[in-house]
Design a protein around this motif. Structure first.
Motif, PDB file in Angstrom:
ATOM      1  N   LYS A 105       0.839  -1.194   0.000  1.00 12.19           N
ATOM      2  CA  LYS A 105       0.000   0.000   0.000  1.00 12.19           C
ATOM      3  C   LYS A 105       0.881   1.253   0.000  1.00 12.19           C
ATOM      4  O   LYS A 105       1.628   1.478  -0.926  1.00 12.19           O
ATOM      5  N   GLY A 106       0.808   2.081   1.044  1.00 11.11           N
ATOM      6  CA  GLY A 106       1.592   3.312   1.070  1.00 11.11           C
ATOM      7  C   GLY A 106       2.970   3.163   1.685  1.00 11.11           C
ATOM      8  O   GLY A 106       3.688   4.149   1.860  1.00 11.11           O
ATOM      9  N   LEU A 107       3.360   1.931   2.036  1.00  9.58           N
ATOM     10  CA  LEU A 107       4.650   1.695   2.679  1.00  9.58           C
ATOM     11  C   LEU A 107       5.743   1.505   1.635  1.00  9.58           C
ATOM     12  O   LEU A 107       5.606   0.676   0.729  1.00  9.58           O
ATOM     13  N   SER A 108       6.836   2.254   1.760  1.00  3.36           N
ATOM     14  CA  SER A 108       7.934   2.124   0.803  1.00  3.36           C
ATOM     15  C   SER A 108       9.277   2.042   1.514  1.00  3.36           C
ATOM     16  O   SER A 108       9.475   2.625   2.587  1.00  3.36           O
ATOM     17  N   LEU A 109      10.197   1.303   0.894  1.00  4.56           N
ATOM     18  CA  LEU A 109      11.590   1.221   1.317  1.00  4.56           C
ATOM     19  C   LEU A 109      12.413   1.972   0.280  1.00  4.56           C
ATOM     20  O   LEU A 109      12.251   1.738  -0.928  1.00  4.56           O
ATOM     21  N   ASN A 110      13.309   2.853   0.732  1.00  2.00           N
ATOM     22  CA  ASN A 110      13.961   3.780  -0.183  1.00  2.00           C
ATOM     23  C   ASN A 110      15.468   3.831   0.065  1.00  2.00           C
ATOM     24  O   ASN A 110      15.920   3.771   1.204  1.00  2.00           O
ATOM     25  N   THR A 111      16.221   3.966  -1.016  1.00  2.00           N
ATOM     26  CA  THR A 111      17.657   4.140  -0.899  1.00  2.00           C
ATOM     27  C   THR A 111      18.181   4.844  -2.137  1.00  2.00           C
ATOM     28  O   THR A 111      17.487   4.947  -3.144  1.00  2.00           O
ATOM     29  N   GLY A 112      19.429   5.320  -2.055  1.00  2.00           N
ATOM     30  CA  GLY A 112      20.019   6.019  -3.188  1.00  2.00           C
ATOM     31  C   GLY A 112      21.325   6.674  -2.785  1.00  2.00           C
ATOM     32  O   GLY A 112      22.128   6.089  -2.050  1.00  2.00           O
ATOM     33  N   PHE A 113      21.542   7.904  -3.249  1.00  2.00           N
ATOM     34  CA  PHE A 113      22.731   8.660  -2.859  1.00  2.00           C
ATOM     35  C   PHE A 113      22.352  10.124  -2.671  1.00  2.00           C
ATOM     36  O   PHE A 113      21.309  10.574  -3.151  1.00  2.00           O
ATOM     37  N   GLN A 114      23.205  10.851  -1.947  1.00  6.57           N
ATOM     38  CA  GLN A 114      22.921  12.257  -1.662  1.00  6.57           C
ATOM     39  C   GLN A 114      24.188  13.084  -1.763  1.00  6.57           C
ATOM     40  O   GLN A 114      25.222  12.727  -1.196  1.00  6.57           O
ATOM     41  N   ALA A 115      24.102  14.192  -2.478  1.00  8.31           N
ATOM     42  CA  ALA A 115      25.193  15.153  -2.563  1.00  8.31           C
ATOM     43  C   ALA A 115      24.882  16.317  -1.633  1.00  8.31           C
ATOM     44  O   ALA A 115      23.749  16.812  -1.595  1.00  8.31           O
ATOM     45  N   GLY A 116      25.883  16.755  -0.860  1.00  2.97           N
ATOM     46  CA  GLY A 116      25.702  17.871   0.057  1.00  2.97           C
ATOM     47  C   GLY A 116      26.718  18.971  -0.207  1.00  2.97           C
ATOM     48  O   GLY A 116      27.903  18.688  -0.454  1.00  2.97           O
ATOM     49  N   PHE A 117      26.260  20.224  -0.156  1.00  2.00           N
ATOM     50  CA  PHE A 117      27.119  21.368  -0.417  1.00  2.00           C
ATOM     51  C   PHE A 117      27.079  22.294   0.807  1.00  2.00           C
ATOM     52  O   PHE A 117      26.031  22.847   1.137  1.00  2.00           O
ATOM     53  N   MET A 118      28.212  22.431   1.483  1.00  2.00           N
ATOM     54  CA  MET A 118      28.266  23.172   2.737  1.00  2.00           C
ATOM     55  C   MET A 118      27.995  24.660   2.529  1.00  2.00           C
ATOM     56  O   MET A 118      28.546  25.290   1.626  1.00  2.00           O
ATOM     57  N   THR A 119      27.137  25.214   3.377  1.00  2.00           N
ATOM     58  CA  THR A 119      26.850  26.649   3.348  1.00  2.00           C
ATOM     59  C   THR A 119      27.349  27.361   4.600  1.00  2.00           C
ATOM     60  O   THR A 119      27.481  28.583   4.596  1.00  2.00           O
TER      61      THR A 119
END
Length: 203
Positions: A105-119
């Motif tokens: 139903k509305g339940l999901s498992l999620n993964t990937g990658f993330q880029a971060g840029f320091m401010t």
């Protein structure tokens, strides 16, 4: 009374439309929440810095069971020194790209990658002490209610170092079998437990 009923019907229809995500459709989801962040190697002297996260996520529903998303967020990261009230305040603009597997139903498992840029970097270390780009791997579980409300808990593990040079208090927290890997003890990666609330709109 009729006007109130019409407003209620229109609102219900809007909520229903916002939650109807079918194959081949796009959605936009504003999200807000908080982070509990620290870095590896400092468990004896450091504690979590609690901060805000806010932004949006754009999703394309590839199939009933699968979607892909990309987002842009402002995140407060860093850490807190246990003895004293001083925080290391590292703020980022982050861009997560996620694969979303709808398992029930509305339940999901999620993964990937993330880029971060320091401010921002404020505390014992400033921007000159930091790597201004951060790459991390997020994994999360989320639930979307039929009317569009979304709750998510995410754990984010940094791949790149936060600090350019390890401080003296940095210790190796790896299991013995993993610490044999060359260079592992030199890592100081971000670790973030994140809770967010969002609302999904169909586009």
């Amino acid at each position: 009374m009729k006007k109130l009923m019409m407003i209620a019907v229109m609102l219900t229809a809007t909520l229903t439309m916002s939650a109807q995500m079918e194959e081949g459709t796009w959605s936009l989801m504003p999200k807000v929440g908080f982070n509990a962040a620290d870095i590896s190697g400092g468990k004896d002297v450091l504690d979590n810095r609690y901060g805000l996260v806010a932004g949006f996520e754009l999703e394309y529903k590839v199939a009933d069971w699968f979607g892909v998303s990309a987002g842009a967020f402002y995140e407060q990261e860093g850490w807190k020194v246990k003895e004293g009230d001083k925080n290391q305040e590292n703020d980022y603009i982050t861009v997560p790209v996620m694969a979303k597997f709808y398992v029930w139903k509305g339940l999901s498992l999620n993964t990937g990658f993330q880029a971060g840029f320091m401010t921002k970097a404020k505390g014992d270390y400033d921007k000159s002490d930091m790597n201004k780009f951060e790459l991390s791997v997020p994994a999360s579980i989320s639930y979307e209610f039929p009317f569009g409300l979304n709750l998510e808990i995410r754990y984010n593990v940094g791949v790149t170092d936060v600090l350019k040079n390890n401080p003296q208090w940095m210790k190796n927290e790896a299991p013995q079998w993993l610490s044999k890997w060359r260079g592992y003890e030199e890592k100081n990666n971000t670790r973030i437990l994140q809770f967010t609330v969002g609302y999904k709109f169909a586009l």
